[in-house]
Write a protein that holds these residues in place. Sequence first.
Motif, PDB file in Angstrom:
ATOM      1  N   GLY A 123      16.968 -32.382  53.229  1.00 16.44           N
ATOM      2  CA  GLY A 123      15.681 -32.518  52.549  1.00 16.44           C
ATOM      3  C   GLY A 123      14.541 -32.770  53.512  1.00 16.44           C
ATOM      4  N   ASN A 124      14.763 -33.593  54.522  1.00 15.09           N
ATOM      5  CA  ASN A 124      13.703 -33.848  55.496  1.00 15.09           C
ATOM      6  C   ASN A 124      13.389 -32.608  56.313  1.00 15.09           C
ATOM      7  OD1 ASN A 124      12.447 -36.688  55.857  1.00 15.09           O
ATOM      8  ND2 ASN A 124      14.550 -37.065  55.197  1.00 15.09           N
ATOM      9  N   LEU A 125      14.414 -31.846  56.704  1.00 16.31           N
ATOM     10  CA  LEU A 125      14.151 -30.597  57.427  1.00 16.31           C
ATOM     11  C   LEU A 125      13.482 -29.587  56.503  1.00 16.31           C
ATOM     12  CD1 LEU A 125      14.307 -28.945  60.011  1.00 16.31           C
ATOM     13  CD2 LEU A 125      16.635 -28.254  59.342  1.00 16.31           C
ATOM     14  N   ALA A 126      13.894 -29.549  55.242  1.00 10.20           N
ATOM     15  CA  ALA A 126      13.265 -28.654  54.267  1.00 10.20           C
ATOM     16  C   ALA A 126      11.778 -28.974  54.111  1.00 10.20           C
ATOM     17  CB  ALA A 126      13.970 -28.753  52.914  1.00 10.20           C
ATOM     18  N   GLN A 127      11.427 -30.263  54.111  1.00 10.02           N
ATOM     19  CA  GLN A 127      10.009 -30.632  54.035  1.00 10.02           C
ATOM     20  C   GLN A 127       9.234 -30.010  55.196  1.00 10.02           C
ATOM     21  OE1 GLN A 127       9.001 -34.833  53.390  1.00 10.02           O
ATOM     22  NE2 GLN A 127      11.124 -35.145  52.736  1.00 10.02           N
ATOM     23  N   GLU A 128       9.801 -30.101  56.377  1.00 10.00           N
ATOM     24  CA  GLU A 128       9.132 -29.606  57.571  1.00 10.00           C
ATOM     25  C   GLU A 128       8.997 -28.077  57.556  1.00 10.00           C
ATOM     26  OE1 GLU A 128       6.971 -30.253  60.878  1.00 10.00           O
ATOM     27  OE2 GLU A 128       7.894 -31.857  59.707  1.00 10.00           O
ATOM     28  N   LEU A 129      10.039 -27.389  57.123  1.00 10.09           N
ATOM     29  CA  LEU A 129      10.037 -25.928  57.154  1.00 10.09           C
ATOM     30  C   LEU A 129       9.265 -25.300  56.005  1.00 10.09           C
ATOM     31  CD1 LEU A 129      13.757 -25.249  58.166  1.00 10.09           C
ATOM     32  CD2 LEU A 129      11.726 -24.973  59.610  1.00 10.09           C
ATOM     33  N   THR A 130       9.283 -25.925  54.840  1.00 10.38           N
ATOM     34  CA  THR A 130       8.678 -25.304  53.650  1.00 10.38           C
ATOM     35  C   THR A 130       7.335 -25.911  53.270  1.00 10.38           C
ATOM     36  OG1 THR A 130       9.741 -26.810  52.082  1.00 10.38           O
ATOM     37  CG2 THR A 130      10.975 -24.805  52.722  1.00 10.38           C
ATOM     38  N   HIS A 131       7.034 -27.077  53.830  1.00  7.91           N
ATOM     39  CA  HIS A 131       5.812 -27.818  53.492  1.00  7.91           C
ATOM     40  C   HIS A 131       5.784 -28.267  52.031  1.00  7.91           C
ATOM     41  CE1 HIS A 131       4.416 -26.899  57.467  1.00  7.91           C
ATOM     42  NE2 HIS A 131       4.640 -25.616  57.240  1.00  7.91           N
ATOM     43  N   LEU A 132       6.976 -28.357  51.426  1.00  9.08           N
ATOM     44  CA  LEU A 132       7.097 -28.932  50.092  1.00  9.08           C
ATOM     45  C   LEU A 132       7.282 -30.433  50.242  1.00  9.08           C
ATOM     46  CD1 LEU A 132       9.608 -26.346  48.561  1.00  9.08           C
ATOM     47  CD2 LEU A 132       7.170 -26.555  48.004  1.00  9.08           C
ATOM     48  N   THR A 133       6.933 -31.176  49.211  1.00  4.98           N
ATOM     49  CA  THR A 133       7.133 -32.624  49.248  1.00  4.98           C
ATOM     50  C   THR A 133       8.588 -32.940  48.909  1.00  4.98           C
ATOM     51  OG1 THR A 133       6.668 -32.970  46.901  1.00  4.98           O
ATOM     52  CG2 THR A 133       4.758 -32.977  48.414  1.00  4.98           C
ATOM     53  N   LYS A 134       8.974 -34.172  49.215  1.00  3.72           N
ATOM     54  CA  LYS A 134      10.336 -34.595  48.868  1.00  3.72           C
ATOM     55  C   LYS A 134      10.543 -34.516  47.356  1.00  3.72           C
ATOM     56  CE  LYS A 134       9.521 -39.509  48.556  1.00  3.72           C
ATOM     57  NZ  LYS A 134      10.289 -40.539  47.964  1.00  3.72           N
ATOM     58  N   GLY A 135       9.514 -34.840  46.600  1.00  6.18           N
ATOM     59  CA  GLY A 135       9.605 -34.770  45.143  1.00  6.18           C
ATOM     60  C   GLY A 135       9.780 -33.349  44.640  1.00  6.18           C
ATOM     61  N   GLU A 136       9.038 -32.422  45.215  1.00  8.20           N
ATOM     62  CA  GLU A 136       9.173 -31.015  44.810  1.00  8.20           C
ATOM     63  C   GLU A 136      10.572 -30.489  45.144  1.00  8.20           C
ATOM     64  OE1 GLU A 136       4.602 -29.391  45.334  1.00  8.20           O
ATOM     65  OE2 GLU A 136       5.834 -29.688  47.136  1.00  8.20           O
ATOM     66  N   ILE A 137      11.043 -30.807  46.340  1.00  9.46           N
ATOM     67  CA  ILE A 137      12.373 -30.352  46.748  1.00  9.46           C
ATOM     68  C   ILE A 137      13.431 -30.920  45.798  1.00  9.46           C
ATOM     69  CG2 ILE A 137      14.133 -30.516  48.569  1.00  9.46           C
ATOM     70  CD1 ILE A 137      11.683 -30.545  50.561  1.00  9.46           C
ATOM     71  N   HIS A 138      13.331 -32.195  45.510  1.00 13.86           N
ATOM     72  CA  HIS A 138      14.287 -32.845  44.607  1.00 13.86           C
ATOM     73  C   HIS A 138      14.230 -32.201  43.215  1.00 13.86           C
ATOM     74  CE1 HIS A 138      16.988 -36.103  43.519  1.00 13.86           C
ATOM     75  NE2 HIS A 138      16.284 -36.251  42.408  1.00 13.86           N
ATOM     76  N   GLN A 139      13.035 -31.969  42.725  1.00 10.62           N
ATOM     77  CA  GLN A 139      12.872 -31.364  41.401  1.00 10.62           C
ATOM     78  C   GLN A 139      13.502 -29.969  41.368  1.00 10.62           C
ATOM     79  OE1 GLN A 139       8.774 -30.749  40.331  1.00 10.62           O
ATOM     80  NE2 GLN A 139       9.268 -29.901  38.337  1.00 10.62           N
ATOM     81  N   TYR A 140      13.278 -29.169  42.389  1.00  4.61           N
ATOM     82  CA  TYR A 140      13.856 -27.827  42.446  1.00  4.61           C
ATOM     83  C   TYR A 140      15.381 -27.890  42.508  1.00  4.61           C
ATOM     84  CZ  TYR A 140       9.089 -26.290  43.573  1.00  4.61           C
ATOM     85  OH  TYR A 140       7.740 -26.038  43.552  1.00  4.61           O
ATOM     86  N   ALA A 141      15.882 -28.819  43.300  1.00  8.80           N
ATOM     87  CA  ALA A 141      17.331 -28.938  43.463  1.00  8.80           C
ATOM     88  C   ALA A 141      18.010 -29.372  42.168  1.00  8.80           C
ATOM     89  CB  ALA A 141      17.651 -29.921  44.579  1.00  8.80           C
TER      90      ALA A 141
END
Length: 161
Positions: free
Chosen positions: A36-54
């Motif tokens: 998730g932390n690497l995804a934030q860096e690569l996609t510029h999504l927030t941790k909340g957005e990533i969690h919601q999508y997952a």
Amino acid sequence: MAKANPKLIKAIEDTASKLLNGANYQWGHMGACNCGNLAQELTHLTKGEIHQYAMQKQGDWNEQVLEYCPSSGYPIDLMISKMLEFGLTLEDLANLEKLSDHSILSRIPKERRDQINKNSREDVVLYMETWAKILRENWILDNETPIELELKKKLELPVLV
């Protein structure tokens, strides 16, 4: 292992640095864990957005990677596709979440390697720093010209093999 390239190397280094300096880390949270932390860096999504999508599919990062389908239309699969565009592989993502890539672990001293814990901020930082170093070495090897390599030999400088 990932295709070495400057953008990916920088993203991994930046992620490690942010974690070292107190970025939100929570292994059980899809947007604040290792991937998730690497995804934030690569996609510029927030941790909340990533969690919601997952959460629109079942499972943790390992299960999401196993069930990955680039044409599913699920936001998590689109996000994983974006991460793969940076040169990562699905295996890299699974290994990052578990801190389990043998080529990375082999570069960490045994006494430290034996203590690696997949949900430890400090261990994630060490793993990412080591991974970035390997990728940087690979990128240099893949991009040095024969003239540069010959010059290093003549000057008795280290040649990465």
